[in-house]
Design a protein around this motif. Structure first.
Motif, short mmCIF file in Angstrom:
data_model
loop_
_atom_site.label_atom_id
_atom_site.label_comp_id
_atom_site.label_asym_id
_atom_site.label_seq_id
_atom_site.Cartn_x
_atom_site.Cartn_y
_atom_site.Cartn_z
N VAL A 21 -43.81 36.96 4.23
CA VAL A 21 -44.86 36.19 4.07
C VAL A 21 -44.96 35.27 3.01
O VAL A 21 -45.18 34.14 2.83
CB VAL A 21 -46.30 36.90 4.27
CG1 VAL A 21 -47.39 36.07 3.83
CG2 VAL A 21 -46.55 37.45 5.66
N THR A 22 -44.76 35.80 1.62
CA THR A 22 -44.53 35.48 0.64
C THR A 22 -43.37 34.34 0.55
O THR A 22 -43.58 33.21 0.01
CB THR A 22 -44.37 36.23 -0.86
OG1 THR A 22 -45.29 37.22 -0.55
CG2 THR A 22 -44.32 35.39 -1.96
N THR A 25 -44.21 31.06 3.03
CA THR A 25 -45.22 30.30 2.59
C THR A 25 -44.98 29.67 1.24
O THR A 25 -45.62 28.87 0.66
CB THR A 25 -46.89 31.00 2.56
OG1 THR A 25 -46.58 31.71 1.63
CG2 THR A 25 -46.95 31.56 4.03
N HIS A 27 -46.05 31.31 -1.44
CA HIS A 27 -47.40 31.22 -2.31
C HIS A 27 -47.74 32.96 -2.27
O HIS A 27 -47.46 33.49 -1.18
CB HIS A 27 -48.72 30.76 -1.73
CG HIS A 27 -48.48 29.35 -1.86
ND1 HIS A 27 -47.96 28.31 -1.02
CD2 HIS A 27 -48.95 28.50 -3.01
CE1 HIS A 27 -47.86 27.21 -1.52
NE2 HIS A 27 -48.60 27.26 -2.65
#
Length: 129
Positions: A21-22, A25, A27
């Motif tokens: 996910v990091t 994205t 972020h």
């Protein structure tokens, strides 16, 4: 002991998902850190019962999981360059990944660690009740 093993397995899976996910994205996302901690805590609490050490171990594992996930996220971002794969970067150039992580870390990074640890501790307590 079973609670620790289950929490360790949950921490590794959560770190991989958090890193994905990091990395995708680019972020750090607060709800993802909460999810990492909560999943680890619930797994530890359900398998380990009411032992107070299980909740503490879950919090410590959540810290490690978020750290590993953030490093994996850095490797996912870095692997987007042509000719560099995630595995190559993460496993063969881990020192470089850590240097990049340190350069990108800010005060909010510490907040994500705290959020994950708190979520793991409280998740373990709730699951064991």
């Amino acid at each position: 002991m079973l609670g620790l093993l289950v929490a360790l397995a949950a921490a590794l899976v959560a770190a991989a998902l958090y890193g994905l996910v990091t990395g995708l994205t680019k972020h750090e996302i607060g709800w993802a850190a909460v999810g990492v901690g909560y999943v680890i805590g619930v797994a530890a609490g359900r398998a380990g019962g009411r032992n107070p050490g299980v909740a503490i171990a879950g919090a410590v594992l959540a810290l490690g999981s978020v750290y590993l996930g953030q490093l994996a996220g850095e490797a996912v971002i870095g692997a987007k360059d042509p000719g560099v794969g995630f595995g190559e970067l993460f496993f063969h150039h881990f020192d470089l990944v850590q240097k990049v992580w340190r350069a990108d870390a800010d005060p909010l990074t510490s907040v994500f660690f705290a959020i994950a640890a708190f979520a793991a501790f409280s998740g373990a307590k709730r699951a064991a009740a």
